[in-house]
Structures are given as C-alpha cells and as structure tokens.
Motif scaffolding. Structure first.
Motif, PDB file in Angstrom:
ATOM      1  N   TYR A 291       0.838  -1.200   0.000  1.00 10.92           N
ATOM      2  CA  TYR A 291       0.000   0.000   0.000  1.00 10.92           C
ATOM      3  C   TYR A 291       0.870   1.247   0.000  1.00 10.92           C
ATOM      4  O   TYR A 291       1.727   1.427   0.855  1.00 10.92           O
ATOM      5  N   LEU A 292       0.656   2.079  -0.982  1.00  9.03           N
ATOM      6  CA  LEU A 292       1.480   3.268  -1.160  1.00  9.03           C
ATOM      7  C   LEU A 292       0.725   4.487  -0.653  1.00  9.03           C
ATOM      8  O   LEU A 292      -0.334   4.831  -1.169  1.00  9.03           O
TER       9      LEU A 292
ATOM     10  N   ALA B 236      11.150   2.752  -8.426  1.00 13.16           N
ATOM     11  CA  ALA B 236      12.468   3.326  -8.678  1.00 13.16           C
ATOM     12  C   ALA B 236      13.245   3.492  -7.368  1.00 13.16           C
ATOM     13  O   ALA B 236      14.436   3.162  -7.289  1.00 13.16           O
ATOM     14  N   LEU B 237      12.564   3.983  -6.324  1.00 17.61           N
ATOM     15  CA  LEU B 237      13.213   4.203  -5.030  1.00 17.61           C
ATOM     16  C   LEU B 237      13.695   2.880  -4.434  1.00 17.61           C
ATOM     17  O   LEU B 237      14.814   2.783  -3.921  1.00 17.61           O
ATOM     18  N   CYS B 238      12.854   1.845  -4.541  1.00 10.56           N
ATOM     19  CA  CYS B 238      13.220   0.520  -4.021  1.00 10.56           C
ATOM     20  C   CYS B 238      14.442  -0.032  -4.759  1.00 10.56           C
ATOM     21  O   CYS B 238      15.409  -0.479  -4.136  1.00 10.56           O
TER      22      CYS B 238
ATOM     23  N   LYS C  28       7.380  17.388  -9.303  1.00  8.09           N
ATOM     24  CA  LYS C  28       6.110  17.173  -8.591  1.00  8.09           C
ATOM     25  C   LYS C  28       6.357  16.781  -7.135  1.00  8.09           C
ATOM     26  O   LYS C  28       7.317  16.082  -6.825  1.00  8.09           O
ATOM     27  N   GLN C  29       5.442  17.214  -6.260  1.00  6.44           N
ATOM     28  CA  GLN C  29       5.473  16.763  -4.876  1.00  6.44           C
ATOM     29  C   GLN C  29       4.870  15.360  -4.791  1.00  6.44           C
ATOM     30  O   GLN C  29       3.956  15.019  -5.540  1.00  6.44           O
ATOM     31  N   LEU C  30       5.375  14.560  -3.873  1.00  3.13           N
ATOM     32  CA  LEU C  30       4.883  13.188  -3.738  1.00  3.13           C
ATOM     33  C   LEU C  30       3.383  13.148  -3.472  1.00  3.13           C
ATOM     34  O   LEU C  30       2.673  12.276  -3.973  1.00  3.13           O
ATOM     35  N   ASN C  31       2.872  14.103  -2.687  1.00  2.79           N
ATOM     36  CA  ASN C  31       1.442  14.091  -2.355  1.00  2.79           C
ATOM     37  C   ASN C  31       0.555  14.568  -3.501  1.00  2.79           C
ATOM     38  O   ASN C  31      -0.668  14.586  -3.380  1.00  2.79           O
TER      39      ASN C  31
ATOM     40  N   LEU D  58       2.909   7.406  -8.387  1.00  8.50           N
ATOM     41  CA  LEU D  58       3.496   7.064  -7.098  1.00  8.50           C
ATOM     42  C   LEU D  58       4.073   5.647  -7.126  1.00  8.50           C
ATOM     43  O   LEU D  58       5.132   5.381  -6.543  1.00  8.50           O
ATOM     44  N   GLN D  59       3.394   4.753  -7.829  1.00  8.41           N
ATOM     45  CA  GLN D  59       3.899   3.376  -7.960  1.00  8.41           C
ATOM     46  C   GLN D  59       5.252   3.357  -8.670  1.00  8.41           C
ATOM     47  O   GLN D  59       6.200   2.694  -8.227  1.00  8.41           O
TER      48      GLN D  59
END
Length: 587
Positions: A411-412, A463-465, A447-450, A457-458
């Motif tokens: 869940y993101l 990418a972050l993982c 862009k802001q994450l929110n 976001l996925q």
C-alpha cells in the motif's frame, strides 16, 4: 476538420521558471506579427491551433516538457468526439457496446479509456470539439452515421438502453457513503431484488454488516461490482473490475461478469490484466494516441487478435504504428536459475499474527534471480515478505543469512511534500538509463509526492526501491495502478537489473502474465485466508505454476502467434487433456 493538436499540460507549465513565457518568445509565427501563442486569462500560454505551423520549436524549447504539438494522421478526418478545453486532451471516436458480447478496451493510461466509457455511461456529455456546448443526441447519431455506435445512440435516445457503471476509483465510495453498512448500501440500489443471490456469487456474506469505510480494497471492489449489477440495466460498464483482487477472486469475478452478457444485455470492460482481459471478453478495442494529449479508438477485433496486435504495436487496417518496439514473450516454458550462488535461506519459520498462523518449512534464494510469489489475499504473503525484510521477527525458525533488504510495500501512501527529484536523487545518479528513463520518471521530477497519481506514485516507489544499496529487493504488488505496457516495462527493468548487478528480487503480484513474464522460480502460498498460510517452494516455474493453477482449476496454453500465456476455455478439449495429464501450465 482538426489537422493539428496543441496540448499544454498546465500543471507542468511554469512561465516564470522558463524566463517569462519562452514559448511566446521563440514562436516563428509570433515573430511575423501574428498571435499564435499568447498569454491566457489564467496566466498560462494559449496556442492557436489554426495558426500553428507544427514546427515544434515551442515544445522542444519548453524546459518543463509542458507543450505537445501533434500533427494528426489523415485518418482522423473528423472533429474529436470530445475535447476538455483549449489546448487540452482530445478523444477521437468511442468503443461500441454489443448485445450478447463482452467488449474490452485495451490501452495505456492517459489515453482516454475512462473518458470514453464515461461518455457511454452518460457521466460525461461529449461536445464534438465545440467547447461552448454539449452535443445533442441527433448530432451524435449523425457523427457516427453508418456505424454500430449510431445504433447505440439511437437506442439511447429512445430510452431503450439503461446503463449501470462501475467506476475505476472504488476508493471514493466510502467517502460518499460513510457510516453505511455494506448491506444498507446494496439494499438501496437493489432494483432487481437479487441481493441474496449476488452476495453469494461475490462472497460478500462475511462483511455485510461492516461499515463501508472499514472494508479492504478487494472487498470494496466486489461491493462496487455488486452495486453495479443489482441495478436493472441492459448495458453494464466496468472500469478496472479486478484491481485489489487476488487471482482466485479475479477468475471468479470474470466468470460472473461474462455471464451477464446475453441477447438483451451488453457488457463493456476496461482491464489491464491481459490474462483476465483475454479470459473475460469476446471482442476488444485498442486505444492509442499520445498520453495526456489525445486518444483514438480502433475498430473492434476478436480479443485474441486485438491483444496480439497490441503486442505488435501496429494496426494494419488503420496503417498506424503506435509503438516502436514489439512486446515479445519467450518460447521457453522453464526459466532456470541463472546463478548457483546462495544468497539466503529459511527453515521452519513459524509465526502467529493474532488468529492467523504462518508457516514456511524450507526454502532458498540465489543471486541473479527473480522469484514470483502467488497466493490469495490474506494468506500471509506480505507477512512473510516482512519477515524476510526483518520487519517482523518469527516465533520459531530462522533466516540463515541476514542480507541487506530494500522493500516496496503493497500500500502506497504519501502525504509528503517532498519533490520527486529530491527523493530519487541517488537513483538518478546510479540508474538513469536502467530505471529512471524506462519508467518515464523525468516528467515527475518537480512534482510533490502528495500530488502524484496512483500510477505515478507506484513508478516512483519502484524506482526508489530498486535504487537502494541492497542484496535482496522485495516488491509487493508492483503492477497495481500500472497499465499493460508499464507492467511489462517494470518486469524487464527488474529482471535486467538483477542480472546486471548480481542481486535478487522477490515479487508478489496477482497479475499472472506479469509473474509469468518476470519469474525464474515461484513461491506459492496455500492455506485459508485470515486463518492460516504456508509458503511452499521456491519451485521451478512449471512445477510452481502446476501447483497453483490446479487449485484454481484452470489451464494455460501459449498463444501460437505471440507466445503469451492464455487461459484455456473451461472444458475445452485442450483443457480436459491438460488436466488429465496433470499439466496445467503450458508445455
């Protein structure tokens, strides 16, 4: 007649950041004294499409990638069926519902699928490109003269078609019906007086008295499907009906939706899971164009042909190539481990989580491999991943080698105001070509994450993982919110990166094609949801898939043309042959 589209993504446009309307200053038409690009009332630029020469200088010079100049193919000789506004998205044509058939819609995100079905559902009134007013039924009938869609709007005008629409964003339902129980919500829409029957068919009994804001995503999806079907309609439209559902629920829901189509009832479905789309639909429209700019609906084709055409990226009838590269599937049925170097293993894992009991007897993980994880919701997959990630400690047993883990959760959620480029700075430095570019992250940098959509976001989370310094990458449902092409791109990125870096990935997902495409081996979970679960394997692909598909009572074959996996028709000759020989997975 529209020959050229100029589209401006206003959320990306920053006139101050580009040095005070760079596009206005560089436009060759403006330099001749004409006003091709001007400052609009909202302080954003406005492009006159009739004056635009299509040179593309403004789009190439825009530092934010906000401007798109598109020279349309000659085949698009008509005005769009709908345009959202000046320099905004345009949709050309519509899918065609057909009585007695389940018709699918296949295409990328941002290409107009939801717009198209909202128009058919009556939730959005089309304007035929005229931004000043909505089109009348007579104008729509004339627009589609000589087609099946003309008949649809004629019947709609006469009131002979009643529509029920299951929207994409089921997570909005609790906000609209807060405080109501599932039963109260469904009783309110039960025009057919078939509540008991539908509750049984969709397995809703266990949470009928639960308030809608307290049920899971998968339960909410099934409630939304039930609410749509309980309405007395003869056209049922389902926008992504299998998101949040596990594979067993997907098969069950697919059979249910397929059963709705008869000579008096038409069904229209948007779906990104290709195996389910293939399983559920008779015919399919391909939608193509440019993401967030324009979308075109192809003529309907038999589903097998449509999916293979989509894989190929070329529409023969329209003489249109909508993707540069063909999507290929290997002919090999078994993918062996590519390394014999052990990374870690586990033995006799035992964990109690409230009333739930999780077991994993013995398994091992090697370097340079991708292990797919299959099983129902609520059977312990995520909990086991968390044990491997050292987020949960087992009651008994052990992980033999402690390894550095990077974990992408199922869940993101992000309320963070951090900007994407700041979050992914290290990933950009290390893996621009391997991760950032194929995931198309660059347009999201500022862009802001929110402010990101679910799909955006996925992609950022994946990418972050993958950018972390780790030996083992654990990705929980990475295909959620992604379209067909994005799913296949993600699978290739993960597989290639593991091989190139000598690392390992474990991927939990419910999209069988995605798991089939990415995995070297399979970890399969058996048990009873919310009661007990046992991790078995990892198995070689054929053994693991046979074990899993036997429980689902379905068999797979390879498509002769594209090599993609397909579900055999139940009780067909091939289905019976494979079941009798115990070969549920294609051979």
């Amino acid at each position: 007649m529209v020959k050229r589209l100029a589209v401006i993504e206003k959320e990306k446009c920053n006139p101050v950041g580009c040095g005070n309307y760079l596009c206005i200053r560089v436009c060759p038409i403006n330099k001749t004294g004409e006003e091709c690009i001007v400052k609009g009332s909202d302080n954003k630029p406005v492009i006159n499409e009739e004056l635009c020469s299509g040179c593309g200088i403004c789009s190439h010079r825009c530092p934010f990638g906000a401007i798109h100049i598109i020279n349309l193919p000659d085949e698009l000789s008509k005005e769009p069926i709908h345009r959202y506004g000046v320099n905004q998205f345009a949709l050309f044509s519509l899918p065609t519902p057909m009585f007695g058939k389940v018709v699918g819609i296949l295409g990328r995100n941002g290409i107009g699928k939801s717009t198209a079905i909202k128009i058919l559902a009556g939730a959005l009134k089309p304007n035929l490109g005229n931004l000043d007013r909505e089109a009348s039924y007579d104008e729509l009938i004339d627009y589609f003269k000589g087609t099946e869609t003309q008949k649809f709007f004629e019947e709609l005008k006469k009131g002979k078609i009643k529509i029920s629409y299951k929207p994409q964003q089921v997570d909005l339902i609790p906000k609209a019906h807060k405080g109501k129980t599932v039963k109260a919500l469904l009783e309110k829409v039960d025009e057919k007086k078939k509540l008991k029957e539908i509750v049984k068919l969709l397995d809703l009994d266990n949470f009928l008295d639960t308030k809608v804001e307290n049920i899971s995503g998968g339960e909410l999806q099934r409630v939304a499907i039930a609410a749509a079907v309980l309405k007395d309609a003869n056209l049922y439209i389902f926008d992504e009906p299998t998101s949040y559902l596990d594979i067993k629920q997907r098969i069950k829901v697919s059979k249910f939706i397929k059963s709705l189509a008869n000579e008096k009832t038409a069904v229209l479905v948007v779906e990104h899971d290709l195996i389910i789309l293939d399983y559920i639909t008779d015919l399919c429209h391909i939608m193509y164009g440019k993401e967030d700019c324009y979308g075109v609906v192809s003529t309907p084709k038999a589903t097998r042909v449509a999916i293979n055409t989509y894989m190929e990226g070329f529409l023969k009838e329209e003489n249109t190539r909508f993707r540069e590269n063909r999507i290929k599937f290997d002919k090999m049925t078994k993918k062996k481990k590519v390394s014999n170097i052990l990374l870690t293993s586990w033995e006799n894992i035992d964990k109690k989580l409230g009333k739930f009991h999780l077991k994993a007897t013995k398994g091992d993980i090697f370097r340079e491999e991708v292990i797919g994880v299959l099983g129902e919701n609520g059977i312990g997959k995520t909990s086991f991943i968390k044990i491997l990630a050292n987020e949960i400690k087992p009651d008994k047993g052990e992980i033999t080698e402690k390894v550095k883990v990077s974990y992408k959760p199922q869940y993101l959620q992000s309320d963070s105001k951090e900007v994407v480029i700041d979050v992914l700075n290290e990933v950009v430095r290390k893996y621009t070509n391997q991760v950032i570019n194929p995931l198309n992250i660059k347009p999201l940098y500022e862009k802001q994450l929110n402010h990101l959509s679910g799909g955006e976001l996925q992609r950022v989370s994946i990418a972050l993982c993958l950018g972390q310094d780790a030996d083992l990458f654990l990705l929980d449902e990475p295909s959620a919110y992604l379209d067909v092409e994005q799913r296949l791109i993600v699978s290739k990125i993960i597989a290639d990166l593991m091989f190139q870096t000598g690392k390992t990935a474990i991927v939990v997902d419910h999209d069988l094609l995605f798991i089939d495409y990415i995995s070297n081996r399979l970890l399969v979970f058996d048990g009873k949801p919310a009661v007990s679960g046992e991790a078995k394997g990892p198995f070689e692909m054929e053994k693991g898939m046979n074990h899993f598909l036997k429980d689902l009572k379905i068999t797979f074959r390879r498509d002769e043309e594209s090599n993609r996996p397909r579900v055999n028709k139940e009780e067909s000759v091939l289905d019976r042959e494979q079941k009798s020989s115990g070969k549920y997975y294609y051979t």
